[in-house]
Design a protein around this motif. Structure first.
Motif, PDB file in Angstrom:
ATOM      1  N   PHE A 121      -0.614   7.238  17.159  1.00 58.99           N
ATOM      2  CA  PHE A 121      -0.475   7.408  15.709  1.00 58.99           C
ATOM      3  C   PHE A 121      -0.315   8.876  15.338  1.00 58.99           C
ATOM      4  CE2 PHE A 121      -3.435   3.524  14.841  1.00 58.99           C
ATOM      5  CZ  PHE A 121      -2.518   2.702  15.450  1.00 58.99           C
ATOM      6  N   PRO A 122       0.541   9.154  14.372  1.00 58.83           N
ATOM      7  CA  PRO A 122       0.706  10.551  13.950  1.00 58.83           C
ATOM      8  C   PRO A 122      -0.405  10.998  12.990  1.00 58.83           C
ATOM      9  CG  PRO A 122       2.211   9.159  12.721  1.00 58.83           C
ATOM     10  CD  PRO A 122       1.453   8.251  13.657  1.00 58.83           C
ATOM     11  N   GLU A 169       1.020  -2.762  12.867  1.00 65.01           N
ATOM     12  CA  GLU A 169       1.180  -2.605  11.422  1.00 65.01           C
ATOM     13  C   GLU A 169       0.658  -1.245  10.968  1.00 65.01           C
ATOM     14  OE1 GLU A 169       2.732  -4.165   8.999  1.00 65.01           O
ATOM     15  OE2 GLU A 169       3.559  -5.163  10.777  1.00 65.01           O
ATOM     16  N   THR A 170      -0.517  -0.898  11.489  1.00 62.03           N
ATOM     17  CA  THR A 170      -1.146   0.356  11.093  1.00 62.03           C
ATOM     18  C   THR A 170      -0.230   1.533  11.397  1.00 62.03           C
ATOM     19  OG1 THR A 170      -3.293  -0.607  11.577  1.00 62.03           O
ATOM     20  CG2 THR A 170      -3.202   1.786  11.397  1.00 62.03           C
ATOM     21  N   ARG A 199       3.159   5.931   9.756  1.00 64.57           N
ATOM     22  CA  ARG A 199       4.428   6.671   9.924  1.00 64.57           C
ATOM     23  C   ARG A 199       5.176   6.798   8.615  1.00 64.57           C
ATOM     24  NH1 ARG A 199       5.262   8.485  14.715  1.00 64.57           N
ATOM     25  NH2 ARG A 199       4.267   7.419  16.460  1.00 64.57           N
ATOM     26  N   ARG A 200       5.200   5.711   7.863  1.00 61.87           N
ATOM     27  CA  ARG A 200       5.919   5.742   6.588  1.00 61.87           C
ATOM     28  C   ARG A 200       5.308   6.800   5.656  1.00 61.87           C
ATOM     29  NH1 ARG A 200       7.043   1.865   1.874  1.00 61.87           N
ATOM     30  NH2 ARG A 200       7.441   3.485   0.330  1.00 61.87           N
ATOM     31  N   LEU A 201       3.971   6.792   5.551  1.00 64.08           N
ATOM     32  CA  LEU A 201       3.330   7.741   4.637  1.00 64.08           C
ATOM     33  C   LEU A 201       3.405   9.176   5.149  1.00 64.08           C
ATOM     34  CD1 LEU A 201       0.396   5.498   3.430  1.00 64.08           C
ATOM     35  CD2 LEU A 201       2.123   6.572   1.976  1.00 64.08           C
ATOM     36  N   PHE A 216       0.783  -1.234   0.000  1.00 57.27           N
ATOM     37  CA  PHE A 216       0.000   0.000   0.000  1.00 57.27           C
ATOM     38  C   PHE A 216       0.827   1.302   0.000  1.00 57.27           C
ATOM     39  CE2 PHE A 216      -2.451   3.290   2.293  1.00 57.27           C
ATOM     40  CZ  PHE A 216      -3.404   3.524   1.329  1.00 57.27           C
ATOM     41  N   PRO A 217       1.808   1.439   0.903  1.00 57.29           N
ATOM     42  CA  PRO A 217       2.578   2.693   0.913  1.00 57.29           C
ATOM     43  C   PRO A 217       3.273   2.960  -0.428  1.00 57.29           C
ATOM     44  CG  PRO A 217       3.040   1.407   2.881  1.00 57.29           C
ATOM     45  CD  PRO A 217       2.237   0.531   1.979  1.00 57.29           C
TER      46      PRO A 217
END
Ligand code: C2E
Ligand code: MG
Ligand code: MG
Ligand code: MG
Length: 287
Positions: free
Chosen positions: A195-196, A162-163, A168-170, A129-130
């Protein structure tokens, strides 16, 4: 007598179930064809920023242009698309098409408006997905800062570890996240802290009842307070009346979305609305 009644009932239920099963199969076949024949379209619903009275964002909302049934709303086919796995292809199309559209609007001079896209759990769980998002942004030329992905509390809680990684990656690439329908799922406060994410969208069911004296207004108020304490923005969803708008304004909500501002619009009408709005801005001094 009772026995034959039982038999008749059984027969009746069997027919009902069979009919239901057949309808589901027909819907699934229809849905597959819809993907192949590109029968989906996107409408866009503006979000109003109450601090400067500007349209700050549009949310892409899918519709199915069914050859016989006319325009079909997402509640009638997204659940089936999720059950059958077809949501992956539909969701990819939504992302690709909405990013392409927003990039095109930007190329025509519409600036400062972000795009919000709804995600399904299955899309989010896909390990690719990312990467897919990154590719879509590159291909369409839409800046990552223009894209906001809406997830629900159930996505957030399905597999929190995982979420968090995916978010974070995106986020590190400039994409932002909001929690859709806040307050209706398993509202865990831990993910809000962990979560950010940038935005809470307070569900329409609370906004609808702010004048009903049944606690909905308190939930709105407390959610806004909580969001602000955590450094998040708030969007009030489903604002239909000036009273609801006044209330949200009074308790510090910074953005609203709902029929009072605008219904979801076709792409063409959205462009007109955004363009007209821009002209209005250019011709009017701010209040
Ligand atoms: P949502 O993301 O919470 O979107 C808001 C829904 O509320 C939209 O319904 C919108 O038309 C409706 N709405 C907005 N303002 C008002 C209002 O003032 N009053 C009332 N009564 N309704 C209002 P819609 O377009 O039928 O979409 C329903 C849901 O389907 C969305 O809820 C979202 O969860 C899902 N959905 C829509 N598009 C997509 C998509 O591309 N992918 C996925 N996975 N889900 C989607
Ligand atoms: Mg949404
Ligand atoms: Mg919502
Ligand atoms: Mg909602």
């Amino acid at each position: 007598h009772a026995k034959s009644m039982g038999k008749a009932n059984f027969q009746f239920f069997r027919e009902v179930f069979q009919e239901e099963a057949e309808q589901r199969l027909a819907l699934e076949a229809d849905l597959r064809r819809a993907i192949d024949e590109k029968q989906f379209i996107l409408h866009y619903q503006p979000q109003l920023d109450l601090l400067d009275n500007r349209i700050c964002c549009v949310e892409a909302l899918i519709r199915w242009q069914h050859p016989r049934r006319g325009l079909v709303g997402p509640f009638e086919f997204i659940p089936m698309a999720e059950e059958t796995g077809l949501i992956a292809r539909i969701g990819n199309w939504v992302l690709e098409e909405s990013c392409r559209q927003m990039a095109e609007w930007r190329a025509r001079g519409i600036d400062g408006v972000r795009l919000a896209v709804n995600l399904s759990p299955a899309q989010f769980a896909d390990p690719g997905f990312p990467e897919r998002i990154a590719n879509i942004l590159t291909r369409t030329g839409l800046p990552a800062s223009c894209l906001e992905l809406e997830i629900t509390e159930s996505i957030a809680m399905a597999s929190p570890v995982e979420t968090e990684k995916v978010i974070r990656r995106l986020v590190s690439e400039g994409v932002s996240f909001s929690i859709d329908d806040f307050g209706t799922g398993y509202s865990s406060l831990s993910y809000l802290r962990q979560f950010p994410i940038q935005t809470l969208k307070i569900d329409r069911s609370f906004v609808k009842d702010v004048d009903a004296g049944n606690g909905a207004s308190d939930i709105c108020e407390i959610s806004i307070l909580l969001a602000h304490k955590l450094g998040l923005d708030v969007v009030g969803e489903g604002v239909e009346t000036p009273e609801q708008l006044d209330f949200l304004r009074r308790v510090g909500c910074e953005k609203v979305q709902g029929f009072l501002v605008s219904r979801p619009l076709s792409a063409e009408s959205t462009e007109q609305a955004l363009g007209a709005y821009r002209l209005q801005l250019l011709s009017q001094a701010p209040e």
